[in-house]
Scaffold this active site. Structure first.
Site, mmCIF file in Angstrom:
data_model
loop_
_atom_site.group_PDB
_atom_site.id
_atom_site.type_symbol
_atom_site.label_atom_id
_atom_site.label_comp_id
_atom_site.label_asym_id
_atom_site.label_seq_id
_atom_site.Cartn_x
_atom_site.Cartn_y
_atom_site.Cartn_z
ATOM 1 N N GLY A 239 0.661 -1.245 0.028
ATOM 2 C CA GLY A 239 0.028 -0.186 -0.070
ATOM 3 C C GLY A 239 0.839 1.225 -0.079
ATOM 4 N N GLU A 275 4.112 -6.838 1.966
ATOM 5 C CA GLU A 275 3.496 -7.165 0.678
ATOM 6 C C GLU A 275 3.520 -6.030 -0.270
ATOM 7 O OE1 GLU A 275 -0.542 -8.609 1.399
ATOM 8 O OE2 GLU A 275 0.294 -10.466 2.371
ATOM 9 N N GLY A 277 3.783 -3.631 -3.569
ATOM 10 C CA GLY A 277 3.564 -3.908 -5.064
ATOM 11 C C GLY A 277 3.884 -2.731 -5.677
ATOM 12 N N ARG A 278 3.088 -1.848 -5.807
ATOM 13 C CA ARG A 278 3.386 -0.525 -6.523
ATOM 14 C C ARG A 278 4.818 -0.119 -6.171
ATOM 15 N NH1 ARG A 278 -0.937 2.613 -7.989
ATOM 16 N NH2 ARG A 278 -2.204 1.334 -6.525
ATOM 17 N N ARG A 314 -5.283 2.085 -15.983
ATOM 18 C CA ARG A 314 -5.448 2.985 -14.916
ATOM 19 C C ARG A 314 -6.249 4.177 -15.249
ATOM 20 N NH1 ARG A 314 -1.725 4.749 -12.151
ATOM 21 N NH2 ARG A 314 -2.591 4.365 -10.093
ATOM 22 N N CYS A 346 -13.059 2.228 -29.104
ATOM 23 C CA CYS A 346 -14.202 2.907 -29.270
ATOM 24 C C CYS A 346 -14.956 3.191 -27.792
ATOM 25 C CB CYS A 346 -15.367 2.122 -30.100
ATOM 26 S SG CYS A 346 -14.435 1.602 -31.671
ATOM 27 N N GLU A 347 -14.705 4.010 -26.950
ATOM 28 C CA GLU A 347 -15.129 4.185 -25.576
ATOM 29 C C GLU A 347 -14.380 5.593 -25.403
ATOM 30 O OE1 GLU A 347 -16.678 2.054 -23.302
ATOM 31 O OE2 GLU A 347 -16.273 0.078 -24.207
HETATM 32 C C1 LIG Z 1 -3.036 -5.484 -4.289
HETATM 33 C C2 LIG Z 1 -2.290 -6.009 -2.717
HETATM 34 C C3 LIG Z 1 -1.282 -5.595 -2.352
HETATM 35 C C4 LIG Z 1 -0.113 -4.772 -3.065
HETATM 36 O O1 LIG Z 1 -0.573 -3.275 -3.023
HETATM 37 P P1 LIG Z 1 0.184 -2.186 -3.346
HETATM 38 O O2 LIG Z 1 -0.467 -0.983 -3.195
HETATM 39 O O3 LIG Z 1 0.691 -2.224 -4.667
HETATM 40 O O4 LIG Z 1 1.368 -2.136 -2.561
HETATM 41 C C5 LIG Z 1 -0.399 -6.118 -1.124
HETATM 42 N N1 LIG Z 1 -1.571 -7.027 -0.640
HETATM 43 C C6 LIG Z 1 -2.511 -7.380 -0.929
HETATM 44 C C7 LIG Z 1 -3.643 -8.275 -0.099
HETATM 45 C C8 LIG Z 1 -3.142 -6.824 -2.101
HETATM 46 O O5 LIG Z 1 -4.558 -7.151 -2.373
#
Ligand SMILES: *Cc1c(COP(=O)(O)O)cnc(C)c1O
Length: 421
Positions: A239, A275, A277-278, A314, A346-347
């Site tokens: 997050g 966890e 991601g981004r 996005r 086409c949107e």
């Molecule tokens: C999407 C997600 C993440 C990653 O979120 P980021 O904002 O990309 O860091 C981590 N854990 C869970 C359970 C997710 O659904």
């Protein structure tokens, strides 16, 4: 340092000219920088040096096995949300004992695959899911290691569609029901309680909601231990936000986030799981595209480019901002022109941006959309029968296609005309 930057009047990815990639691979395509991926991973992991921690990269942000394999070499684990993502992580060489399985709707088949692989932990999101997991584990005569994803009811996240930790969201076990859920799990033969899990949202630009969630979970862990549960791990999800170039948010740097987590969890006696991601992949990739037409409307100019919402969803899905730049560096005397940058689909939603000031562009010019390494290729589709956009990984002066562009024949091969016609 930026690994997508101008050299000799044109933009490079590390030491490769984007023009060369466009000429070789064609556009649109995603281009990733290995150096950026590695730097982001290391900055994040280093901020937890000295504590017991697992960085389980969130596969859904960018799930290409070339990327996962690069991260695996640095020691990353994986957070997966489907059997398919689990297979990707294992194929890329991420050890099963570094894999955590999240998601509100795991199927019995997916649980079986994960138990067979002996993953580290299931983040369970409901009691019905717990009972299915218990019976699948019983059939296999194993114990399933679990944490409950609890919902701490805090507000966080850059957009309504990526906020997950409020009580009205579909995610996790309601805060008031958490202790009861653990009591039910403790009574099940084939479940082993290991930890607690939260994930409060995405693109979070402030430490306060994280602090609030961590403190609440700390109290919950104490209560659970008093109730006799052996809580060994605390997964705080992902997050952490990133800058997208519009100055709308200034996310805390990872070392501040790390220091805050260390301070608040120092006395909890748990292994930490993250966890992200981004934060790892977002600014490690760009979408490279070509201007097809410049169309003069009555009161605005449109840049019609060869990338579309199926390649990068996005902006359409979250009203997301992506910084756009021309690949050819503008001369010193250029004047900005206001463009709407749109795709061919086409949107009306197939609009990347409205009224963006850019140097004058003409048909055939290349442009990049920055910060497209997370939730870009992994969300792409073949809408309008546009073949999946290829992905290219750069390392120094080398580049390789790590997902190739399918042909239309490849797409049509999976479909059939019914036999009764
Ligand atoms: C999407 C997600 C993440 C990653 O979120 P980021 O904002 O990309 O860091 C981590 N854990 C869970 C359970 C997710 O659904």
């Amino acid at each position: 340092m930026r690994h997508f930057d101008f050299k000799d009047g044109e933009m490079f990815a590390e030491d490769v000219a984007l023009r060369e990639i466009a000429e070789t691979i064609g556009t649109p395509c995603y281009v990733y920088s290995t150096a950026t991926f590695e730097r982001h991973y290391k900055v994040f992991a280093d901020s937890f040096k000295g504590i017991d921690a697992l960085v389980a990269y969130s596969v859904k942000a960018n799930s290409n096995i070339g990327i996962l394999a690069s991260l695996a070499k640095l020691g990353a684990g994986a957070d997966v949300v489907s059997g398919g993502e689990l297979q990707r992580a294992l194929t890329a060489g991420i050890p099963a004992d570094k894999v955590v399985f999240s998601g509100v709707g795991k199927t019995a088949d997916e649980m079986r695959i994960a138990l067979t692989a002996s993953i580290r932990i299931f983040n369970v999101e409901s009691l019905p899911e717990l009972y299915v997991l218990n019976s699948v584990a019983a059939e296999m005569d194993v114990k399933a290691p679990i944490a409950f994803r609890v919902n701490p009811d805090v507000t966080a996240g850059g957009h309504e569609k990526i906020s997950t930790g409020k009580k009205e969201n579909k995610f996790g076990i309601a805060w008031s029901q958490a202790e009861r859920a653990y009591a039910e799990a403790a009574a099940l033969e084939n479940i082993e309680i290991v930890g607690v899990d939260v994930h409060i949202g995405s693109q979070i630009d402030d430490l306060a909601p994280f602090e609030k969630a961590i403190s609440k979970v700390g109290e919950l862990i104490s209560r659970l231990r008093t109730n006799g549960h052996n809580i060994r791990s605390f997964d705080i999800g992902g997050g952490l936000g990133i800058p997208y170039g519009d100055n709308s948010i200034t996310p805390p740097p990872p070392d501040q986030y790390g220091a805050m987590v260390k301070r608040l969890t120092a006395d909890m006696d748990v292994e930490m799981i993250f966890e992200p991601g981004r934060m790892i992949s977002g600014n490690a990739g760009i979408l490279l595209s070509k201007v097809l037409y410049v169309k003069e409307g009555e009161d605005r100019k449109f840049l019609i480019i060869d990338a579309a919402m199926n390649d990068l969803l996005r902006p359409a899905l979250y009203d997301a901002y992506h910084e756009i730049e021309a690949v050819k560096a503008p001369g010193s005397d250029y004047e900005d022109i206001s463009y709407d940058v749109v795709g061919p689909i086409c949107e009306s939603g197939d609009t990347f941006t409205k009224s963006r000031e850019l140097p004058e562009m003409k048909a055939g010019d290349l442009l990049v959309m920055h910060s497209a390494g997370a939730y870009g290729a992994s969300q792409s589709s073949q809408y309008n029968t546009r073949p999946l956009v290829p992905e290219v990984l750069v390392k120094g002066s080398q580049f390789e296609v790590i997902r190739k562009r399918p042909t239309v024949e490849d797409i049509l091969k999976t479909e059939t005309v019914p036999s009764w016609l």
